[in-house]
Design a protein around this motif. Structure first.
Motif, PDB file in Angstrom:
ATOM      1  N   GLU A   1     -76.414  11.721  81.488  1.00 11.93           N
ATOM      2  CA  GLU A   1     -75.382  11.026  80.719  1.00 11.93           C
ATOM      3  C   GLU A   1     -75.549  11.265  79.223  1.00 11.93           C
ATOM      4  OE1 GLU A   1     -75.629   6.962  81.855  1.00 11.93           O
ATOM      5  OE2 GLU A   1     -74.439   7.218  83.686  1.00 11.93           O
ATOM      6  N   VAL A   2     -76.797  11.292  78.760  1.00  8.80           N
ATOM      7  CA  VAL A   2     -77.045  11.572  77.335  1.00  8.80           C
ATOM      8  C   VAL A   2     -76.553  12.966  76.985  1.00  8.80           C
ATOM      9  CG1 VAL A   2     -78.855  11.913  75.598  1.00  8.80           C
ATOM     10  CG2 VAL A   2     -78.985   9.969  77.163  1.00  8.80           C
ATOM     11  N   ILE A   3     -76.787  13.925  77.865  1.00 13.37           N
ATOM     12  CA  ILE A   3     -76.308  15.298  77.629  1.00 13.37           C
ATOM     13  C   ILE A   3     -74.789  15.294  77.482  1.00 13.37           C
ATOM     14  CG2 ILE A   3     -76.028  17.587  78.691  1.00 13.37           C
ATOM     15  CD1 ILE A   3     -78.805  17.128  80.010  1.00 13.37           C
ATOM     16  N   ARG A   4     -74.106  14.617  78.390  1.00 15.25           N
ATOM     17  CA  ARG A   4     -72.641  14.603  78.365  1.00 15.25           C
ATOM     18  C   ARG A   4     -72.096  13.891  77.122  1.00 15.25           C
ATOM     19  NH1 ARG A   4     -73.709  13.457  84.091  1.00 15.25           N
ATOM     20  NH2 ARG A   4     -73.338  15.388  85.264  1.00 15.25           N
ATOM     21  N   GLU A   5     -72.858  12.917  76.625  1.00 12.15           N
ATOM     22  CA  GLU A   5     -72.402  12.174  75.449  1.00 12.15           C
ATOM     23  C   GLU A   5     -72.681  12.914  74.140  1.00 12.15           C
ATOM     24  OE1 GLU A   5     -74.458   8.520  75.867  1.00 12.15           O
ATOM     25  OE2 GLU A   5     -73.162   7.735  77.441  1.00 12.15           O
ATOM     26  N   LEU A   6     -73.721  13.757  74.119  1.00 12.77           N
ATOM     27  CA  LEU A   6     -74.131  14.401  72.872  1.00 12.77           C
ATOM     28  C   LEU A   6     -73.638  15.838  72.715  1.00 12.77           C
ATOM     29  CD1 LEU A   6     -77.893  13.296  72.487  1.00 12.77           C
ATOM     30  CD2 LEU A   6     -75.940  12.471  71.184  1.00 12.77           C
ATOM     31  N   ILE A   7     -73.576  16.572  73.800  1.00 15.76           N
ATOM     32  CA  ILE A   7     -73.376  18.020  73.716  1.00 15.76           C
ATOM     33  C   ILE A   7     -71.965  18.385  74.208  1.00 15.76           C
ATOM     34  CG2 ILE A   7     -74.256  20.256  74.532  1.00 15.76           C
ATOM     35  CD1 ILE A   7     -76.997  18.777  74.876  1.00 15.76           C
ATOM     36  N   PRO A   8     -71.271  19.258  73.491  1.00 10.80           N
ATOM     37  CA  PRO A   8     -69.926  19.675  73.917  1.00 10.80           C
ATOM     38  C   PRO A   8     -69.957  20.257  75.332  1.00 10.80           C
ATOM     39  CG  PRO A   8     -70.389  20.444  71.685  1.00 10.80           C
ATOM     40  CD  PRO A   8     -71.671  19.887  72.228  1.00 10.80           C
ATOM     41  N   VAL A   9     -68.864  20.055  76.062  1.00  8.34           N
ATOM     42  CA  VAL A   9     -68.789  20.481  77.464  1.00  8.34           C
ATOM     43  C   VAL A   9     -69.100  21.966  77.612  1.00  8.34           C
ATOM     44  CG1 VAL A   9     -67.243  20.723  79.449  1.00  8.34           C
ATOM     45  CG2 VAL A   9     -67.138  18.675  78.023  1.00  8.34           C
ATOM     46  N   THR A  10     -68.622  22.761  76.660  1.00  9.14           N
ATOM     47  CA  THR A  10     -68.799  24.219  76.751  1.00  9.14           C
ATOM     48  C   THR A  10     -70.247  24.650  76.612  1.00  9.14           C
ATOM     49  OG1 THR A  10     -68.310  24.341  74.391  1.00  9.14           O
ATOM     50  CG2 THR A  10     -66.461  24.697  75.918  1.00  9.14           C
ATOM     51  N   ALA A  11     -71.101  23.751  76.092  1.00  5.45           N
ATOM     52  CA  ALA A  11     -72.506  24.114  75.869  1.00  5.45           C
ATOM     53  C   ALA A  11     -73.459  23.364  76.794  1.00  5.45           C
ATOM     54  CB  ALA A  11     -72.869  23.852  74.410  1.00  5.45           C
ATOM     55  N   GLN A  12     -72.913  22.679  77.808  1.00  4.18           N
ATOM     56  CA  GLN A  12     -73.743  21.819  78.651  1.00  4.18           C
ATOM     57  C   GLN A  12     -74.441  22.540  79.794  1.00  4.18           C
ATOM     58  OE1 GLN A  12     -71.493  18.479  80.103  1.00  4.18           O
ATOM     59  NE2 GLN A  12     -71.075  17.664  78.038  1.00  4.18           N
ATOM     60  N   SER A  13     -73.906  23.640  80.219  1.00  2.00           N
ATOM     61  CA  SER A  13     -74.363  24.278  81.456  1.00  2.00           C
ATOM     62  C   SER A  13     -75.864  24.585  81.439  1.00  2.00           C
ATOM     63  CB  SER A  13     -73.576  25.560  81.701  1.00  2.00           C
ATOM     64  OG  SER A  13     -74.054  26.209  82.854  1.00  2.00           O
ATOM     65  N   ALA A  14     -76.322  25.220  80.370  1.00  2.00           N
ATOM     66  CA  ALA A  14     -77.721  25.656  80.323  1.00  2.00           C
ATOM     67  C   ALA A  14     -78.688  24.465  80.306  1.00  2.00           C
ATOM     68  CB  ALA A  14     -77.955  26.542  79.101  1.00  2.00           C
ATOM     69  N   ILE A  15     -78.387  23.476  79.500  1.00  2.00           N
ATOM     70  CA  ILE A  15     -79.295  22.328  79.395  1.00  2.00           C
ATOM     71  C   ILE A  15     -79.271  21.482  80.662  1.00  2.00           C
ATOM     72  CG2 ILE A  15     -77.603  20.863  78.208  1.00  2.00           C
ATOM     73  CD1 ILE A  15     -81.447  20.884  77.781  1.00  2.00           C
TER      74      ILE A  15
END
Length: 815
Positions: free
Chosen positions: A74-88
């Motif tokens: 959830e923190v990833i989804r709240e902080l990082i743009p959708v286009t950059a989420q895949s790797a993390i």
């Protein structure tokens, strides 16, 4: 280059991480930044809990694991743009898969080793740092993530951390020389041992990580961001008046951290001391606040004592016996056993007779220590040369810390005196040879009271907090509360007394507020309170366990007076206008005085005689100064004086009594006043203050009321009988008038005998012309043989009685 460390509370939510990013960016405007990150708040505790549950074959660990994975995603989804989420997202899920595998292994083997514990507990920092690194990339910052496990090398033994500084420093210097970036992201807490197995630096090890890096790179300072404004004079959660310290020394910080101040992890100081690298402890949520600077010197700190702290999770071990006395090597054997068991000793004290040794250890190590010591000394125990080790539970250590303590005399005396005055028993005492620390072991239940007592003694503007618990809020009680409210500012500014009312009770309701009752709204609060209960009222006062507690009784209740001994025996002062206790059986009166002396609790009852007049105080001073009391003559009933000053046979006697009752001059039952019982009690109290052991039935009483009225069952019947006896009262008045005398109800004590009764007083007598409800007392003594010492003034009424109680409260405050 700056090095910043952010704790778990600073990273608990995505909003807080955004705040951290702002702080980092401000520093990046000036120079490159290395940031050390802890796990998200609460994650490390969960990681260890899951390991313990898995070892017990408790599958509920899976629910906690799922909850934590969801939180990080959830923190990833709240902080990082959708286009950059895949790797993390992939990296984080991979870490949780590894965790799941480790926990499954613990579950299947039903075993949790130290190595596994170290491995799983470090995942929180890796996860948080990976996510934060990706977030900073999304902010277009030149950032570089580095795994501190590849840089910091340590050796762990039974949770003790030893860093291989030679290898670690070389690794760090090489890495930062070969990798250039504006912003470096480093997970805290984690490391590897010399065999390359993942390990940790101990709880709180993220501070240590930052210090290790700062020491290796010879940086000027380490900035540790947490959720408070630096290190405080005491724990602000327990001591409301604690405040942050601007400057402290390394040694002071080490002492405070060792004794429970959780802002700084003690080993953090090791890499910084020799290189004189400062630590700046700052607040993530108030970054502009100065916080605390830890450096080589704390000369900017003008106070003798820098801080007060405590340790809760300890137990005392005591070994004693004649077989210890004069035996060379006994102490060596004792401490060697503990060393071999890897048990850290927090505090040591030994009697000069060598008959006993007392130590404090961590609570969870006490049983292990006892077992090892009993085994090592089993021969001595068998021959009864020493006793088996005894463990004492429910204790804590409190400590005064300060570099300047060694150059100031009397600090330990002030410390122990303040604790003793608040009935805080000291179980053991220790003082380091550096004289930078004075430690004492006390009962755990007394910790909050002790910390506040010592903070008031050493840190606050010379003032004293009095905590009042008042029962009886009728005429006198309500006036007292009004006076307390009106004088609140004056008491604080002029007398340095902060008076708080924490409990109120009448016959129906009682109300408590540990933060202090709003005296502007006390009646409504009391009406909405719980059902009154004398036992529960006492239990609540005792449970609060506050310094300078005072129980105030504004009633005339025999039942409430019976509780005085309980309050005094718990070092709670008693202030009362209720005469029943001091006029009770002499044995009970003496017991209360003894309890007050034994437990250092004031027992004040000035208003028992003469309302607000200083009659008892004057008498006590005469006796204490060595004067001998020859005779006391007094008019001690304001109500009777009011009645006979206003009765002239033109208006019925019962009407005058009714008026006295309406104006608050009599007891709720006016028969107590008119029967002379009240005056008899007062002269009895004065007699006892002179040293006489009289009882109430020893007081000779001449009644002017008919026996029938004295035996009346209620006020209505009493007034009917007074009306019926009007001719009798007119006759008494007429006889006095014919002799040009006034009627006064007089009390007298002479040669150990006391009596009370209505007397005719001529115009030249000091008792003549007493107005209203005035009282007067004549003290004939060796020093005042011809002309008596006279105390005269208003002796009845709610206002003056309340002021007398108020004066007793202030007396305690000045003590």
């Amino acid at each position: 280059m700056y090095i910043l460390k952010f704790g778990g509370s600073s990273l608990a939510t995505s909003d807080r991480i955004k705040l951290v990013a702002q702080i980092v960016q401000e520093h990046l405007k000036k120079d490159a930044v290395i940031s050390v990150f802890s796990a998200f708040g609460g994650v490390t505790n969960d990681l260890l809990l899951m390991a313990e549950l898995a070892a017990k074959e408790d599958l509920s660990y899976k629910e906690i694991l799922e909850k934590n994975e969801k939180r990080h995603l959830e923190v990833i989804r709240e902080l990082i743009p959708v286009t950059a989420q895949s790797a993390i997202l992939s990296k984080v899920k991979n870490q949780f898969n590894r965790l799941e595998t480790l926990y499954e292994g613990v579950y299947l083997l039903n075993e949790l080793s130290d190595k596994t514990r170290h491995v799983v507990s470090g995942f929180g920092e890796i996860l948080s740092s990976l996510i934060i690194a990706e977030y900073f990339k999304s902010l277009k910052l030149d950032s570089l993530f580095t795994d501190s496990r590849e840089l910091i090398v340590c050796k762990n033994s039974n949770e003790k951390v030893l860093v291989n500084y030679e290898l670690t420093n070389n690794n760090l210097k090489d890495f930062f020389a070969q990798n250039k970036a504006d912003f470096y992201i480093v997970p805290g807490f984690v490391a590897k041992n010399e065999q390359g197995v993942p390990s940790t630096l101990g709880r709180g090890g993220s501070d240590f990580t930052a210090a290790i890096i700062a020491g290796a790179l010879d940086l000027d300072k380490v900035l540790i961001y947490t959720d408070v404004n630096g290190m405080f004079t005491a724990n602000p959660n327990l001591v409301p008046h604690a405040y942050s310290l601007k400057d402290i020394s390394y040694e002071e910080a080490m002492e405070l951290s060792h004794f429970g101040a959780k802002v700084l992890y003690p080993p953090t100081l090791q890499p910084l001391l020799d290189k004189n690298i400062e630590i700046h402890i700052k607040n993530t949520f108030e970054p502009d606040q100065p916080g605390t600077v830890v450096s080589k010197s704390s000369q900017k700190n003008f106070r003798w004592v820098t801080g007060i702290t405590h340790i809760d999770s300890i137990r005392l071990l005591n070994i004693e016996g004649s077989g210890m006395v004069g035996i060379p090597g006994f102490s060596k054997r004792f401490f060697e056993v503990l060393f071999l068991e890897h048990i850290n000793v927090v505090l040591i004290t030994q009697a000069s007779s060598e008959h006993s040794i007392c130590i404090a250890v961590k609570a969870d190590e006490a049983e292990k220590a006892k077992e090892a010591l009993d085994e090592a000394f089993q021969a001595e125990i068998a021959f009864k040369k020493i006793k088996p080790v005894e463990i004492e539970d429910n204790v804590s250590i409190i400590a005064l810390v300060g570099d300047r303590m060694k150059s100031h005399h009397g600090l330990s005396g002030k410390m122990f005196s303040a604790l003793g005055n608040n009935n805080i028993n000291i179980r053991a005492i220790a003082q380091g040879s550096s004289e930078r620390n004075i430690s004492a072991v006390i009962a755990k239940k007394d910790v909050t009271k002790a910390l506040n007592t010592l903070h008031e003694q050493f840190f606050e503007v010379p003032s004293k907090e009095l905590n009042l618990f008042i029962t009886g809020v009728g005429n006198v009680g309500s006036k007292l509360i009004d006076q307390l409210k009106k004088q609140e500012s004056y008491l604080l500014e002029k007398l340095r007394l902060k008076v708080r009312v924490l409990g109120l009770s009448n016959s129906r309701k009682m109300y408590f507020n540990e933060d202090g009752i709003d005296l502007a709204n006390w009646k409504d609060l009391l009406d909405k309170g719980e059902k009154a209960n004398k036992e529960e009222f006492f239990s609540r006062v005792k449970k609060y366990n506050l310094r300078n507690s005072i129980f105030v009784d504004n009633t005339a209740s025999p039942e409430i007076s019976e509780w005085y001994k309980e309050y005094l025996a718990n070092s709670i002062a008693v202030v009362t206008c209720n005469k029943i206790a001091c006029a009770d059986a002499y044995e009970n009166y003496e017991n209360l005085q003894n309890l007050a002396r034994e437990y250092g609790a004031s027992f004040l009852y000035e208003t028992n005689v003469g309302a607000g007049l200083p009659i008892i105080d004057t008498l006590q001073n005469l006796v204490a100064s060595g004067d001998r009391i020859r005779k006391i003559q007094a008019v001690l009933s304001g109500s009777l004086n009011f009645v006979f000053n206003n009765y002239n046979a033109s208006e019925p006697f019962y009407k005058v009594v009714e008026k006295a009752m309406e104006e608050g001059y009599t007891e709720p039952d006016p028969k107590i006043d008119l029967s002379g019982v009240d005056v008899a009690r007062k002269i009895l109290i004065l007699a006892r203050e002179t040293g006489s052991k009289l009882e109430l039935n020893d007081i000779e009483r001449e009644d002017f009321l008919s026996q029938e009225s004295l035996n009346s069952k209620n006020n209505e019947e009493f007034f009917e009988l007074l009306e019926k006896d009007e001719a009798h009262f007119q006759q008494i008045y007429k006889e006095a008038e014919e002799n040009d005398c006034e009627l006064k109800y007089v009390a007298q004590l002479e040669e150990g005998k006391a009596k009370v009764g209505l007397q005719k007083v001529d115009a030249q007598h000091p008792f003549a012309n007493l107005s209203g409800s005035d009282n007067i007392v004549l003290f004939y003594t060796d020093r005042y043989a011809e002309q008596p010492l006279i105390v005269k003034g208003a002796g009845a009424g709610a206002e003056v009685t309340a002021s007398g109680i108020f004066a007793d409260i202030i007396r305690i405050g000045k003590k």
